[in-house]
Design an enzyme around this catalytic site. Sequence first.
Site, PDB file in Angstrom:
ATOM      1  N   LEU A  16       0.824  -1.211   0.000  1.00 17.33           N
ATOM      2  CA  LEU A  16       0.000   0.000   0.000  1.00 17.33           C
ATOM      3  C   LEU A  16       0.857   1.259   0.000  1.00 17.33           C
ATOM      4  O   LEU A  16       0.337   2.379   0.022  1.00 17.33           O
ATOM      5  CB  LEU A  16      -0.931  -0.020   1.218  1.00 17.33           C
ATOM      6  CG  LEU A  16      -2.007  -1.115   1.124  1.00 17.33           C
ATOM      7  CD1 LEU A  16      -2.667  -1.362   2.472  1.00 17.33           C
ATOM      8  CD2 LEU A  16      -3.062  -0.755   0.082  1.00 17.33           C
ATOM      9  N   SER A  17       2.177   1.087  -0.061  1.00 17.97           N
ATOM     10  CA  SER A  17       3.061   2.267  -0.053  1.00 17.97           C
ATOM     11  C   SER A  17       2.810   3.180  -1.244  1.00 17.97           C
ATOM     12  O   SER A  17       2.766   4.410  -1.077  1.00 17.97           O
ATOM     13  CB  SER A  17       4.531   1.824   0.006  1.00 17.97           C
ATOM     14  OG  SER A  17       4.779   1.247   1.262  1.00 17.97           O
ATOM     15  N   LYS A  66      14.814  -6.585   3.675  1.00 12.66           N
ATOM     16  CA  LYS A  66      15.258  -5.629   4.691  1.00 12.66           C
ATOM     17  C   LYS A  66      16.587  -6.024   5.342  1.00 12.66           C
ATOM     18  O   LYS A  66      17.433  -5.180   5.602  1.00 12.66           O
ATOM     19  CB  LYS A  66      14.194  -5.482   5.782  1.00 12.66           C
ATOM     20  CG  LYS A  66      12.917  -4.786   5.333  1.00 12.66           C
ATOM     21  CD  LYS A  66      11.983  -4.622   6.527  1.00 12.66           C
ATOM     22  CE  LYS A  66      10.635  -4.105   6.132  1.00 12.66           C
ATOM     23  NZ  LYS A  66       9.768  -3.849   7.280  1.00 12.66           N
ATOM     24  N   ASP A 100      10.646   1.942  10.565  1.00 12.31           N
ATOM     25  CA  ASP A 100       9.500   1.226  11.145  1.00 12.31           C
ATOM     26  C   ASP A 100       9.282   1.593  12.618  1.00 12.31           C
ATOM     27  O   ASP A 100       8.151   1.827  13.055  1.00 12.31           O
ATOM     28  CB  ASP A 100       9.691  -0.301  11.036  1.00 12.31           C
ATOM     29  CG  ASP A 100       9.358  -0.829   9.653  1.00 12.31           C
ATOM     30  OD1 ASP A 100       8.551  -0.200   8.951  1.00 12.31           O
ATOM     31  OD2 ASP A 100       9.921  -1.878   9.278  1.00 12.31           O
ATOM     32  N   GLY A 124       6.224 -10.225  20.534  1.00 13.31           N
ATOM     33  CA  GLY A 124       6.921 -10.513  19.290  1.00 13.31           C
ATOM     34  C   GLY A 124       8.392 -10.186  19.378  1.00 13.31           C
ATOM     35  O   GLY A 124       8.810  -9.342  20.191  1.00 13.31           O
ATOM     36  N   ALA A 128       9.684  -6.450  12.815  1.00 16.52           N
ATOM     37  CA  ALA A 128       9.011  -5.228  13.266  1.00 16.52           C
ATOM     38  C   ALA A 128       9.296  -4.984  14.749  1.00 16.52           C
ATOM     39  O   ALA A 128       9.542  -3.853  15.168  1.00 16.52           O
ATOM     40  CB  ALA A 128       7.508  -5.345  13.024  1.00 16.52           C
ATOM     41  N   ASN A 147       7.818 -13.413  23.601  1.00 20.08           N
ATOM     42  CA  ASN A 147       7.724 -14.047  22.284  1.00 20.08           C
ATOM     43  C   ASN A 147       7.540 -15.549  22.419  1.00 20.08           C
ATOM     44  O   ASN A 147       7.996 -16.165  23.381  1.00 20.08           O
ATOM     45  CB  ASN A 147       8.998 -13.764  21.475  1.00 20.08           C
ATOM     46  CG  ASN A 147       8.821 -14.092  20.002  1.00 20.08           C
ATOM     47  OD1 ASN A 147       7.826 -13.701  19.392  1.00 20.08           O
ATOM     48  ND2 ASN A 147       9.756 -14.824  19.424  1.00 20.08           N
ATOM     49  N   THR A 149       8.877 -17.924  20.534  1.00 15.46           N
ATOM     50  CA  THR A 149      10.222 -18.531  20.530  1.00 15.46           C
ATOM     51  C   THR A 149      11.080 -17.740  21.512  1.00 15.46           C
ATOM     52  O   THR A 149      11.497 -16.609  21.235  1.00 15.46           O
ATOM     53  CB  THR A 149      10.832 -18.475  19.108  1.00 15.46           C
ATOM     54  OG1 THR A 149       9.880 -19.043  18.200  1.00 15.46           O
ATOM     55  CG2 THR A 149      12.132 -19.231  19.028  1.00 15.46           C
ATOM     56  N   GLY A 238      -3.139  -0.062  13.552  1.00 14.60           N
ATOM     57  CA  GLY A 238      -1.830  -0.260  12.929  1.00 14.60           C
ATOM     58  C   GLY A 238      -1.515   0.587  11.712  1.00 14.60           C
ATOM     59  O   GLY A 238      -0.351   0.745  11.341  1.00 14.60           O
TER      60      GLY A 238
END
Length: 275
Positions: A16-17, A66, A100, A124, A128, A147, A149, A238
Amino acid sequence: MEQVFAVFGDPISHSLSPVIHNAAISALGLSARYHAFKVRRENLENALSGAQAMGFGGVNLTIPLKEAALKFVEPDPIAGQIGAVNTVDFKNGMRGYNTDGIGAKKAVESAGISIKDKTVLLLGAGGASRAISFQFALAGARLLIVNRTEEKAQSLAQDVSVIGKAQWFGLTELEKHITEADILINSTSVGMYPDTNNTLVKKEMMHSNLVVFDIVYTPLHTRLLKEAEASGARIITGEKMLIYQGAEAFRIWTGISEPFDVMNKALLTALGEKQ
Ligand code: NAP
């Protein structure tokens, strides 16, 4: 001549950028256009060199580029610590930035909420989450990183501890630590379309003094946010992070501030069409 900006990624058709930047570019009356290009990881170096050679005004990077970009650009200190670049500027060589976390910080601050000295529970430890945790630690937050993990939560907390306060926990300890939090941020993909009935936080865990920010924006009102609102918590959706991270990239490239309201309207229209 029209200035070209772009986002590179694979897949890229969902991005959507272009929608948000082209709306801002039109409103500002600039002679410019923002395009999306499908670029595979093995072609990233050539694509960046090509963009630089053709005089692009700047490039954003998304999945899966990234982290790979660190090999080809000179990252600013924070992008280097995060380990990922989402913005490349060609004014002075090939400089890499990560906007970000700044986008997330501005999303919270624009709701009138100060981050300094707040306890932020971050769900998380992926890409991000890394960007958010460094910027929030820099802004003076105390981070509780949770998180699935656990090794990733531990490793992120260790990395962030170099610049600020960060502890880590496994998901089983979420309920215990959520009571300490002023701000809860979901930076996992849990709750994202099509699994919109998923959430990591039970409704009973939330309280009315909590601010709940979900960086997932498909849907805008995730199950987490609906339940947070029903518990009396303040919520932040968000799409604000998406707009602010884009605007920060444009500011790096051009020094120009893109209009939030114009981008927001274009984004909500596009999201409405997609949902
Ligand atoms: P990522 O690097 O793949 O990280 C995914 C994170 O989600 C990891 O912490 C992962 O935990 C966790 N996770 C995934 N499925 C899970 C499950 N079933 N239960 C528990 N944890 C789960 O992805 P990312 O790039 O950080 O993106 C995460 C989300 O943020 C995506 O939905 C993305 O669209 C969104 N996002 C939004 C913006 C914005 O501007 N609003 C910007 C960037 C990303 P493990 O480590 O245990 O796998």
